[in-house]
Design a protein around this motif. Structure first.
Motif, PDB file in Angstrom:
ATOM      1  N   ILE A   9       0.866  -1.192   0.000  1.00 36.26           N
ATOM      2  CA  ILE A   9       0.000   0.000   0.000  1.00 36.26           C
ATOM      3  C   ILE A   9       0.901   1.241   0.000  1.00 36.26           C
ATOM      4  CG2 ILE A   9      -1.954   1.165   1.104  1.00 36.26           C
ATOM      5  CD1 ILE A   9      -2.532  -1.763   0.507  1.00 36.26           C
ATOM      6  N   GLU A  88       2.355  -1.926   4.368  1.00 33.48           N
ATOM      7  CA  GLU A  88       1.896  -0.536   4.187  1.00 33.48           C
ATOM      8  C   GLU A  88       3.097   0.400   4.131  1.00 33.48           C
ATOM      9  OE1 GLU A  88       2.133   3.065   5.956  1.00 33.48           O
ATOM     10  OE2 GLU A  88       2.154   1.406   7.389  1.00 33.48           O
ATOM     11  N   LYS A  97      -2.471   6.124   8.967  1.00 33.29           N
ATOM     12  CA  LYS A  97      -2.083   4.707   8.990  1.00 33.29           C
ATOM     13  C   LYS A  97      -3.135   3.861   9.733  1.00 33.29           C
ATOM     14  CE  LYS A  97       3.027   5.032   8.632  1.00 33.29           C
ATOM     15  NZ  LYS A  97       3.370   4.749   7.248  1.00 33.29           N
ATOM     16  N   VAL A 100      -6.115   3.144   7.575  1.00 31.11           N
ATOM     17  CA  VAL A 100      -5.828   2.129   6.542  1.00 31.11           C
ATOM     18  C   VAL A 100      -5.741   0.736   7.174  1.00 31.11           C
ATOM     19  CG1 VAL A 100      -4.003   1.317   4.977  1.00 31.11           C
ATOM     20  CG2 VAL A 100      -4.786   3.675   4.853  1.00 31.11           C
ATOM     21  N   SER A 116       3.870  -2.805   8.677  1.00 33.59           N
ATOM     22  CA  SER A 116       4.032  -1.391   8.359  1.00 33.59           C
ATOM     23  C   SER A 116       5.506  -1.089   8.128  1.00 33.59           C
ATOM     24  CB  SER A 116       3.515  -0.517   9.506  1.00 33.59           C
ATOM     25  OG  SER A 116       3.797   0.845   9.206  1.00 33.59           O
TER      26      SER A 116
END
Ligand code: CAA
Ligand code: NAD
Length: 283
Positions: A9, A88, A97, A100, A116
Motif C-alpha cells: 500500500i 503498508e 495509517k 488504513v 508497516s
C-alpha cells in the motif's frame, strides 16, 4: 506460514521499491496507491529500474519480463482479500495509517499478516486499530530499497513469534539482513540518524556553513556516502519532520525538537528531491 501473494500500500519511493524487490524474489505482488497518478509513476519507476538492471547485466531480459508479470497495479484496498501479507508504505502519519489498518483488517483474510514500513511510529498503536494485533508488525526497509540490505523488524507489544518468524524468513528471501528491534520511537535507525540530520539543519539555520559545505564535511570527513542534507532531501523533508516529531513527543525530551527551518521548508512545500526543491534544487 507460507507467503505467496503480497500487497503493498503506497506506490511512492518506498512502496515501489518494496514491490520491486518482492516481485524480483518470486512473490506475486499487488501495488496500490489512493492516487492514480502516483500508482502509475510507481509502476513506471519499477520498469525503469528493471530496464537498468538488464542494461547492467544484473538480470536477463526474460527475468525482467517474468518480474513484471508478477506485478499488478491495484485500484482498491479490498484486493487485500487475496493476499497472505500486506505491507503498508503510505505517509508517516498515525491517523492515516490507523485508518488504513482498520480497513485492511476488514478486507484481508484471517491468516494474513499486516506489516508497516513506518520509520518511527509505534507498532503497538497501529496494531490496536485492528482485531489481529498478534499479526501486526513493523517491517522497516531502507531507502533505496533495491540497494540497501537492512530490514528492521519491530515487534509490537502483541506481535506473535509466528508473525516475527514469517517476516524474518521473508526478509531473508528478499536477500536482506533482518535485525530485531523493540517498539521504541524511531526504533534504532532513525533514533540515531534523524537527530544527526536535524542537527545539520540547525547548522544551516544558524549560518555556520552552507548546505554544500556541511555535506562535504560529513562526506569527506566521516565517509558518509551522502551528506546529511542531501540525504534529508532524498528521504523527503516531510518524512524527516514527522520522524523528529515522533521522537520529540515519544521521549518528551527537548533534544529532539525539530529545527524551525525544517518546519518552514515543509510548510513551503519544499519536500526535497520528490518535490523538486529542498536544501538543493532538482530538475
Ligand atoms: N533506487 C534504486 N536504485 C538506486 C537508487 C534508487 N533511488 N539510487 C541509486 N541506486 C542504485 C543504482 O542501481 C546504482 O547502480 P547503477 O548505476 O549500477 O545502476 C547504485 O545504486 C549506485 O548509485 P550511484 O552511482 O548513482 O550513486 P552512489 O554511489 O552515491 O550510491 C546510494 C547511491 C546507494 C543511494 C548511496 O549514495 C547511499 O548509500 N546513500 C545513503 C543511503 C542511506 O543512508 N539510506 C538510508 C536512508 S534512512 C532510511 O531509509 C530510513 C528511514 O526511515 C528514513
Ligand atoms: P512517499 O511520499 O514517496 O509515498 C507515499 C505514497 O503513499 C504516496 O504515493 C501517496 O499517494 C500514498 N498514500 C498516502 N496515503 C495513502 C492512503 N491512505 N492509501 C493509499 N496510498 C496512500 O513516501 P515514502 O518516502 O515512500 O514513505 C512511505 C513510508 O515509508 C512512510 O511511513 C515513511 O516514514 C517510510 N519510510 C520512508 C523512508 C524514506 O527514506 N523516504 C525510508 C524508510 C521508511
Amino acid at each position: 506460514m507460507e507467503i505467496n501473494k503480497v500487497m503493498i500500500i503506497g506506490a511512492g519511493q518506498m512502496g515501489s521499491g518494496i514491490a520491486q524487490v518482492c516481485a524480483q524474489s518470486g512473490y506475486d505482488v499487488l501495488l496500490h496507491d489512493m492516487n492514480e497518478e502516483a500508482l502509475d509513476k510507481g509502476m513506471k519507476n519499477i520498469e525503469k529500474r528493471l530496464n537498468r538492471n538488464v542494461e547492467k547485466e544484473r538480470m536477463t531480459a526474460s527475468e525482467k519480463t517474468e518480474t513484471l508479470h508478477r506485478l499488478t497495479a491495484s485500484g482498491s484496498l479490498s484486493d487485500a482479500s487475496s493476499c497472505d501479507i500486506v505491507i503498508e508504505a503510505i505517509v508517516e502519519n498515525m491517523d492515516v495509517k490507523t485508518k488504513v489498518f482498520a480497513d485492511l483488517d476488514k478486507f484481508a483474510p484471517a491468516h494474513a499478516i499486516l506489516a508497516s514500513n513506518t520509520s518511527s511510529l509505534p507498532i503497538t498503536e497501529i496494531a490496536a486499530a485492528t482485531n489481529r494485533p498478534s499479526q501486526v508488525i513493523g517491517m522497516h526497509f531502507m531507502n533505496p530499497v533495491p540497494v540497501m540490505k537492512l530490514v528492521e523488524i519491530i515487534r509490537g507489544l502483541q506481535s506473535s513469534d509466528e508473525t516475527y518468524q514469517a517476516i524474518e524468513n521473508m526478509a531473508k528471501s528478499l536477500n536482506k539482513t533482518p535485525v530485531e528491534v523493540k517498539d521504541f520511537p524511531g526504533f534504532v535507525s532513525n533514533r540515531v540518524l534523524m537527530p544527526m540530520i536535524n542537527e545539520a539543519i540547525y547548522t544551516v539555520y544558524e549560518g555556520v556553513a552552507s548546505p554544500e559545505d556541511i555535506d562535504t564535511v560529513m562526506k569527506l570527513g566521516t565517509n558518509h556516502p551522502m551528506g546529511p542534507l542531501t540525504l534529508a532531501d532524498f528521504i523527503g523533508l516531510d518524512t524527516c519532520l514527522y520522524i523528529m516529531e515522533v521522537l520529540h513527543e515519544g521521549f518528551g525530551d527537548s533534544k529532539y525538537r525539530p529545527c524551525p527551518l525544517l518546519r518552514q521548508y515543509v510548510k513551503a512545500g519544499w519536500l526535497g528531491k520528490k518535490s523538486g526543491r529542498g536544501f538543493y534544487q532538482y530538475n
